[in-house]
Design a protein around this motif. Structure first.
Motif, PDB file in Angstrom:
ATOM      1  N   THR A 102       5.277 -11.866  -6.681  1.00  0.00           N
ATOM      2  CA  THR A 102       3.818 -11.909  -6.546  1.00  0.00           C
ATOM      3  C   THR A 102       3.257 -10.578  -6.076  1.00  0.00           C
ATOM      4  OG1 THR A 102       3.842 -14.289  -6.063  1.00  0.00           O
ATOM      5  CG2 THR A 102       1.902 -13.051  -5.349  1.00  0.00           C
ATOM      6  N   GLY A 103       3.962  -9.908  -5.184  1.00  0.00           N
ATOM      7  CA  GLY A 103       3.454  -8.665  -4.624  1.00  0.00           C
ATOM      8  C   GLY A 103       3.667  -7.438  -5.479  1.00  0.00           C
ATOM      9  N   LEU A 104       4.447  -7.573  -6.549  1.00  0.00           N
ATOM     10  CA  LEU A 104       4.802  -6.392  -7.343  1.00  0.00           C
ATOM     11  C   LEU A 104       3.580  -5.698  -7.936  1.00  0.00           C
ATOM     12  CD1 LEU A 104       6.963  -4.596  -8.588  1.00  0.00           C
ATOM     13  CD2 LEU A 104       7.211  -6.262 -10.434  1.00  0.00           C
ATOM     14  N   ALA A 105       2.715  -6.427  -8.592  1.00  0.00           N
ATOM     15  CA  ALA A 105       1.543  -5.818  -9.247  1.00  0.00           C
ATOM     16  C   ALA A 105       0.525  -5.283  -8.237  1.00  0.00           C
ATOM     17  CB  ALA A 105       0.896  -6.802 -10.215  1.00  0.00           C
ATOM     18  N   PRO A 106       0.119  -6.073  -7.221  1.00  0.00           N
ATOM     19  CA  PRO A 106      -0.848  -5.523  -6.257  1.00  0.00           C
ATOM     20  C   PRO A 106      -0.354  -4.275  -5.544  1.00  0.00           C
ATOM     21  CG  PRO A 106      -0.685  -7.908  -6.020  1.00  0.00           C
ATOM     22  CD  PRO A 106       0.417  -7.489  -6.948  1.00  0.00           C
ATOM     23  N   LEU A 107       0.927  -4.264  -5.194  1.00  0.00           N
ATOM     24  CA  LEU A 107       1.475  -3.083  -4.530  1.00  0.00           C
ATOM     25  C   LEU A 107       1.471  -1.885  -5.469  1.00  0.00           C
ATOM     26  CD1 LEU A 107       2.833  -2.078  -1.905  1.00  0.00           C
ATOM     27  CD2 LEU A 107       5.036  -2.681  -2.940  1.00  0.00           C
ATOM     28  N   THR A 108       1.847  -2.102  -6.713  1.00  0.00           N
ATOM     29  CA  THR A 108       1.840  -1.021  -7.699  1.00  0.00           C
ATOM     30  C   THR A 108       0.433  -0.473  -7.902  1.00  0.00           C
ATOM     31  OG1 THR A 108       3.752  -1.984  -8.827  1.00  0.00           O
ATOM     32  CG2 THR A 108       2.422  -0.412 -10.081  1.00  0.00           C
ATOM     33  N   ARG A 109      -0.544  -1.366  -8.019  1.00  0.00           N
ATOM     34  CA  ARG A 109      -1.947  -0.949  -8.199  1.00  0.00           C
ATOM     35  C   ARG A 109      -2.430  -0.119  -7.014  1.00  0.00           C
ATOM     36  NH1 ARG A 109      -3.150  -6.396  -9.528  1.00  0.00           N
ATOM     37  NH2 ARG A 109      -4.211  -6.578  -7.524  1.00  0.00           N
ATOM     38  N   ALA A 110      -2.005  -0.499  -5.829  1.00  0.00           N
ATOM     39  CA  ALA A 110      -2.508   0.166  -4.622  1.00  0.00           C
ATOM     40  C   ALA A 110      -1.841   1.514  -4.379  1.00  0.00           C
ATOM     41  CB  ALA A 110      -2.281  -0.738  -3.406  1.00  0.00           C
ATOM     42  N   VAL A 111      -0.605   1.672  -4.816  1.00  0.00           N
ATOM     43  CA  VAL A 111       0.161   2.865  -4.475  1.00  0.00           C
ATOM     44  C   VAL A 111       0.136   3.932  -5.563  1.00  0.00           C
ATOM     45  CG1 VAL A 111       2.490   3.739  -4.031  1.00  0.00           C
ATOM     46  CG2 VAL A 111       1.697   1.668  -2.879  1.00  0.00           C
ATOM     47  N   VAL A 112       0.518   3.570  -6.769  1.00  0.00           N
ATOM     48  CA  VAL A 112       0.784   4.577  -7.802  1.00  0.00           C
ATOM     49  C   VAL A 112      -0.448   5.396  -8.181  1.00  0.00           C
ATOM     50  CG1 VAL A 112       1.625   4.988 -10.138  1.00  0.00           C
ATOM     51  CG2 VAL A 112       2.776   3.312  -8.669  1.00  0.00           C
ATOM     52  N   PRO A 113      -1.572   4.778  -8.580  1.00  0.00           N
ATOM     53  CA  PRO A 113      -2.708   5.620  -8.990  1.00  0.00           C
ATOM     54  C   PRO A 113      -3.284   6.447  -7.854  1.00  0.00           C
ATOM     55  CG  PRO A 113      -3.346   3.300  -8.925  1.00  0.00           C
ATOM     56  CD  PRO A 113      -1.864   3.347  -8.750  1.00  0.00           C
ATOM     57  N   ILE A 114      -3.207   5.928  -6.633  1.00  0.00           N
ATOM     58  CA  ILE A 114      -3.723   6.681  -5.486  1.00  0.00           C
ATOM     59  C   ILE A 114      -2.893   7.942  -5.254  1.00  0.00           C
ATOM     60  CG2 ILE A 114      -3.882   6.641  -2.963  1.00  0.00           C
ATOM     61  CD1 ILE A 114      -4.911   3.798  -3.157  1.00  0.00           C
ATOM     62  N   LEU A 115      -1.580   7.820  -5.311  1.00  0.00           N
ATOM     63  CA  LEU A 115      -0.723   8.984  -5.079  1.00  0.00           C
ATOM     64  C   LEU A 115      -0.848  10.006  -6.199  1.00  0.00           C
ATOM     65  CD1 LEU A 115       2.503   7.348  -3.608  1.00  0.00           C
ATOM     66  CD2 LEU A 115       0.660   8.541  -2.389  1.00  0.00           C
ATOM     67  N   LEU A 116      -0.934   9.540  -7.438  1.00  0.00           N
ATOM     68  CA  LEU A 116      -1.096  10.476  -8.550  1.00  0.00           C
ATOM     69  C   LEU A 116      -2.433  11.209  -8.472  1.00  0.00           C
ATOM     70  CD1 LEU A 116       0.398   8.417 -11.519  1.00  0.00           C
ATOM     71  CD2 LEU A 116       1.426  10.400 -10.372  1.00  0.00           C
ATOM     72  N   ALA A 117      -3.473  10.516  -8.018  1.00  0.00           N
ATOM     73  CA  ALA A 117      -4.784  11.152  -7.889  1.00  0.00           C
ATOM     74  C   ALA A 117      -4.821  12.119  -6.703  1.00  0.00           C
ATOM     75  CB  ALA A 117      -5.869  10.092  -7.728  1.00  0.00           C
ATOM     76  N   ARG A 118      -4.170  11.746  -5.621  1.00  0.00           N
ATOM     77  CA  ARG A 118      -4.198  12.577  -4.409  1.00  0.00           C
ATOM     78  C   ARG A 118      -3.407  13.862  -4.583  1.00  0.00           C
ATOM     79  NH1 ARG A 118      -4.707  10.903   1.362  1.00  0.00           N
ATOM     80  NH2 ARG A 118      -3.913  12.626   2.636  1.00  0.00           N
ATOM     81  N   TYR A 119      -2.316  13.803  -5.371  1.00  0.00           N
ATOM     82  CA  TYR A 119      -1.436  14.950  -5.523  1.00  0.00           C
ATOM     83  C   TYR A 119      -1.313  15.331  -7.000  1.00  0.00           C
ATOM     84  CZ  TYR A 119      -0.201  13.544  -0.791  1.00  0.00           C
ATOM     85  OH  TYR A 119      -0.263  13.196   0.531  1.00  0.00           O
ATOM     86  N   PRO A 120      -2.201  16.183  -7.483  1.00  0.00           N
ATOM     87  CA  PRO A 120      -2.203  16.524  -8.917  1.00  0.00           C
ATOM     88  C   PRO A 120      -0.948  17.241  -9.390  1.00  0.00           C
ATOM     89  CG  PRO A 120      -3.764  17.888  -7.688  1.00  0.00           C
ATOM     90  CD  PRO A 120      -3.325  16.802  -6.762  1.00  0.00           C
ATOM     91  N   GLY A 121      -0.136  17.771  -8.462  1.00  0.00           N
ATOM     92  CA  GLY A 121       1.107  18.410  -8.859  1.00  0.00           C
ATOM     93  C   GLY A 121       2.273  17.445  -8.990  1.00  0.00           C
ATOM     94  N   LEU A 122       2.033  16.189  -8.627  1.00  0.00           N
ATOM     95  CA  LEU A 122       3.082  15.174  -8.685  1.00  0.00           C
ATOM     96  C   LEU A 122       3.259  14.679 -10.113  1.00  0.00           C
ATOM     97  CD1 LEU A 122       4.893  13.575  -6.667  1.00  0.00           C
ATOM     98  CD2 LEU A 122       3.095  11.831  -6.633  1.00  0.00           C
ATOM     99  N   TYR A 123       4.508  14.610 -10.552  1.00  0.00           N
ATOM    100  CA  TYR A 123       4.785  14.155 -11.919  1.00  0.00           C
ATOM    101  C   TYR A 123       4.996  12.651 -12.005  1.00  0.00           C
ATOM    102  CZ  TYR A 123       7.052  13.603 -16.451  1.00  0.00           C
ATOM    103  OH  TYR A 123       7.378  13.199 -17.725  1.00  0.00           O
ATOM    104  N   SER A 124       5.650  12.064 -11.006  1.00  0.00           N
ATOM    105  CA  SER A 124       5.965  10.640 -11.108  1.00  0.00           C
ATOM    106  C   SER A 124       6.067   9.996  -9.733  1.00  0.00           C
ATOM    107  CB  SER A 124       7.282  10.436 -11.866  1.00  0.00           C
ATOM    108  OG  SER A 124       8.350  11.081 -11.196  1.00  0.00           O
ATOM    109  N   VAL A 125       5.937   8.658  -9.748  1.00  0.00           N
ATOM    110  CA  VAL A 125       6.075   7.852  -8.539  1.00  0.00           C
ATOM    111  C   VAL A 125       7.135   6.788  -8.802  1.00  0.00           C
ATOM    112  CG1 VAL A 125       4.953   6.274  -6.927  1.00  0.00           C
ATOM    113  CG2 VAL A 125       3.682   8.228  -7.842  1.00  0.00           C
TER     114      VAL A 125
END
Length: 199
Positions: A102-125
């Motif tokens: 149950t928590g897989l999708a909400p956690l993914t939504r909350a973490v991945v796009p935020i980190l990619l947006a915050r760190y433009p030099g990051l390639y992957s999460v």
């Protein structure tokens, strides 16, 4: 991890297809050089020290009742020197396989796009959910769920609509925008099985 660490995908007709092709969330930094905070470090990357990284990700995980077990920044030894952030979340309280699913999708939504947006030099999460009490004799326990998303592939993800069926559908496509690993215990839960996307 980009070309070096590919994630096995959970298939529609089986609990688990294959195994992790190479080391992933349970690998630690031994499989890639950590990105260091030097003058040569590229702009737009996460901080490399644990305290600074945890200060960023801990509040996000706390909303889900998780603590930061580990968080690492690694540089893939490729010509492009892709940088990956690996985040290991561990629940504060006991969690059932259904709750992990149950928590897989909400956690993914909350973490991945935020980190990619915050760190433009990051390639992957690389995001993992770990057991609350892993075996004491295992230094780096395998994850119960794992999600891997690259910046190029993230553009194809409808983050505002991402749910478990969408994750499973995108992960099983021929050119997946999201790659996942799910432990057989979680993959066998009623919640995960019910989220099987339509053929």
């Amino acid at each position: 991890m980009p070309e070096r660490r590919r994630v096995a995908r959970v298939g529609a007709g089986a609990a688990l297809v294959g195994a992790l092709a190479v080391a992933g969330c349970s690998s630690g930094s031994s499989h890639g050089a950590a990105a260091t905070s030097t003058t040569g470090r590229r702009a737009g990357l996460p901080p490399s020290d644990q305290a600074s990284l945890k200060a960023v990700v801990a509040p996000i995980l706390a909303r889900f009742g998780d603590d930061v077990q580990r968080v690492e920044v690694e540089t893939n030894p490729t010509p492009d020197h892709h940088v990956m952030l690996s985040l290991y979340a561990r629940p504060r309280d006991a969690r059932t396989p259904d709750q992990y699913a149950t928590g897989l999708a909400p956690l993914t939504r909350a973490v991945v796009p935020i980190l990619l947006a915050r760190y433009p030099g990051l390639y992957s999460v690389d995001l993992c959910q770990e057991a609350q009490h892993p075996p004491a004799d295992v230094a780096e326990p395998p994850p119960l769920t794992r999600v891997y998303v690259t910046r190029p592939k993230s553009a194809a993800v409808r983050w505002d609509q991402l749910d478990l069926p969408a994750i499973r559908r995108q992960a099983r496509s021929t050119d997946p925008s999201i790659e996942i690993y799910v432990d057989p215990v979680v993959a066998g839960s009623a919640t995960f099985r019910a989220a099987k996307p339509a053929s």
